[in-house]
Design an enzyme around this catalytic site. Structure first.
Site, PDB file in Angstrom:
ATOM      1  N   TYR A  67      38.630  47.417  47.406  1.00 41.79           N
ATOM      2  CA  TYR A  67      38.681  46.402  47.004  1.00 41.79           C
ATOM      3  C   TYR A  67      40.245  45.305  46.928  1.00 41.79           C
ATOM      4  CZ  TYR A  67      35.260  43.399  43.585  1.00 41.79           C
ATOM      5  OH  TYR A  67      35.208  43.346  42.430  1.00 41.79           O
ATOM      6  N   GLY A  68      39.898  44.927  48.218  1.00 37.71           N
ATOM      7  CA  GLY A  68      41.390  43.847  48.774  1.00 37.71           C
ATOM      8  C   GLY A  68      39.830  42.663  49.092  1.00 37.71           C
ATOM      9  N   ASN A  69      40.461  41.584  50.447  1.00 41.49           N
ATOM     10  CA  ASN A  69      39.770  41.052  50.881  1.00 41.49           C
ATOM     11  C   ASN A  69      38.849  41.748  51.584  1.00 41.49           C
ATOM     12  OD1 ASN A  69      39.416  39.096  53.066  1.00 41.49           O
ATOM     13  ND2 ASN A  69      40.323  37.802  52.847  1.00 41.49           N
ATOM     14  N   ALA A  70      38.415  42.168  51.967  1.00 39.93           N
ATOM     15  CA  ALA A  70      37.301  41.977  52.232  1.00 39.93           C
ATOM     16  C   ALA A  70      36.427  42.974  51.006  1.00 39.93           C
ATOM     17  CB  ALA A  70      36.662  43.483  54.236  1.00 39.93           C
ATOM     18  N   GLY A  71      36.414  44.121  50.340  1.00 39.11           N
ATOM     19  CA  GLY A  71      35.660  44.391  49.740  1.00 39.11           C
ATOM     20  C   GLY A  71      35.438  43.213  48.787  1.00 39.11           C
ATOM     21  N   LYS A  97      47.167  44.107  68.120  1.00 37.87           N
ATOM     22  CA  LYS A  97      47.770  44.643  67.130  1.00 37.87           C
ATOM     23  C   LYS A  97      49.048  44.540  66.607  1.00 37.87           C
ATOM     24  CE  LYS A  97      44.817  45.785  63.301  1.00 37.87           C
ATOM     25  NZ  LYS A  97      43.757  44.416  63.480  1.00 37.87           N
TER      26      LYS A  97
END
Ligand code: GLU
Length: 438
Positions: free
Chosen positions: A241-245, A128
């Site tokens: 509420y980004g990419n995954a959300g 990472k």
């Protein structure tokens, strides 16, 4: 100066210090990762040398990055790349740009990548990267120069046979493209497979964009089958509420028939018991930079959202949001962890005793790295798959991983996270033994 609309958003941040009274050391993600491993090592009766090797990164690089800012000044940013374990293949894992980044967070995330690639059984290790910065306050030019500066320093330990980065919190396909380009200058030739999550025009894979949420949705589908739970019309809440959300909202509705009653981002949440329309909420977020203020909903805090009486809860933001203080109040039947590290070790047994099925992060959000692996394979062959092929192969991987974990949980009568550790640590330990590392 806020450039919110053009800002690269992936997973959104929440106030994860606001949940309760857990002490700082209890919440150090690297201590948490070590503690989780220790629990698995005991059950597996792991060889002490293998156990000790798995408690620490194999190597890590700390870098200082001078970046010319738009006003002519030079700012020095600090960053890291942690290569946790490469027994099963090259290290793999995203790069986060976050103002509160710490090396211990990056270490923990690199450890979790090691378990993630092992649990879905792809021939990669774990790594990472992180840079301490707030990309929402940088112009596009500054962001590009920072991305290139990171590769100029870290590039020496990257490469498709060594360590392959990808997007993560606040990093995007455009950032991957700049990084790939900088690496090409360093090498003197294009090496597309040195980084994944690239735009399609530069060797990206079909289906990488929504892969994290899609993998989670496949997992929820399988969990519902073994629980005999009907998902059509069932309620769900999404924190982050980004990419995954955002994709969890869309695919939760389109693929599972869920009714998403609440969503949130770093600024707060919205709630409507009749369900939230994803197109309208996404358009609102696009316009205003947040989900808050959406016209067809009441407001709700990030903390209250977690405790809603919904069937599925998708923590899709940052670490340590479900802790011993609020775990007894979680009412969801399934907690599908699209974020990395949202649940602390003290919360796990509470959820387990209350019959909450946790789909642990490194299983539930492994769809992203799985399609990253597909991207590497396609780059190596220079031959690209269609979307249907990507979806089918992702489904096969996620379904197999879910059932391997579920069977382990039944066999040892342990919660899913510990079961996922048993599956993953076993695989990494076997590779280490065969290589003669201990
Ligand atoms: N950053 C994502 C994760 O945490 C994806 C990593 C990758 O694609 O390598 O799984």
């Amino acid at each position: 100066m806020m450039k919110r609309k053009s800002a690269p958003t992936n997973l959104e941040s929440v106030d994860y210090h606001a949940v309760g009274v857990s002490s700082e050391s209890e919440l150090n993600p690297f201590r948490i990762a070590q503690r989780q491993l220790d629990d698995a090592a005991k059950i597996l009766k792991l060889d002490p040398a293998i156990h000790e090797l798995l408690r620490w990164p194999i190597r890590e690089l700390h870098v200082a990055l001078p970046v010319r800012m738009d006003d002519g000044s030079t700012r020095v940013f600090h960053g890291f790349r942690v290569q946790y374990n490469d027994a099963r293949g090259p290290c793999k894992g995203g790069i986060r740009f976050h103002p509160e980044e710490t090396v211990d967070t990056v270490r923990a995330l690199a450890a979790w990548m090691t378990w993630k690639t092992a649990v879905v059984d792809i021939p990669l290790g774990g790594g990472k990267g992180g840079v301490i910065c707030d990309p929402r306050e940088l112009s596009q030019g500054e962001l590009e120069r920072l991305s290139r500066a990171y590769i100029r320093q870290v590039g020496r330990i990257l490469g498709l046979e060594k360590d392959v980065p990808a997007p993560d919190v606040y990093t995007t396909p455009q950032i991957m493209a700049w990084m790939m380009d900088e690496f090409a200058f360093m090498q003197g030739y294009n090496e597309f497979g040195m980084i994944t999550g690239k735009p399609l025009a530069l060797g990206g894979s079909q289906g990488r964009g929504d892969a994290t949420a899609r993998g989670g949705v496949y997992c929820v589908r399988e969990a519902a089958k073994v629980l005999n739970l009907s998902l059509q019309g069932a309620t769900a809440a999404i924190q982050g509420y980004g990419n995954a959300g955002t994709f969890a909202h869309q695919l939760g509705v389109d693929m599972l028939g869920l009714k998403i009653v609440a969503v949130s981002d770093s600024k707060g949440g919205i709630y409507n018991k009749a369900g939230l329309d994803y197109k309208a909420v996404m358009a609102h977020k696009q316009q205003t930079g947040s989900v808050i203020g959406f016209k067809d909903a009441d407001s709700i805090t990030n903390l209250d959202l977690l405790e809603l009486p919904v069937t599925i809860l998708f923590p899709s933001a940052l670490e340590n949001v479900i802790r011993k203080e609020n775990a007894p109040k979680i009412k969801a039947k399934i907690v599908a962890e699209l974020a990395n590290g949202p649940t602390t070790p003290d919360a796990d047994p509470i959820l387990y005793e209350n019959g909450v099925q946790v789909l642990p992060d490194f299983l539930c959000n492994a769809g992203g790295v799985t399609v990253s692996y597909f991207e590497m394979v396609q780059n190596a062959y220079d031959y690209y798959w269609d979307l249907k092929t990507v979806h089918e192969r992702l489904d096969t991987k996620m379904t197999a991983a879910f059932h391997a974990v579920h069977e382990m949980a039944q066999k040892y009568k342990v919660h899913n996270r510990l079961a996922a550790y048993l599956v993953a640590v076993n695989r990494v330990a076997e590779a280490m033994r065969l290589r003669g590392w201990a």
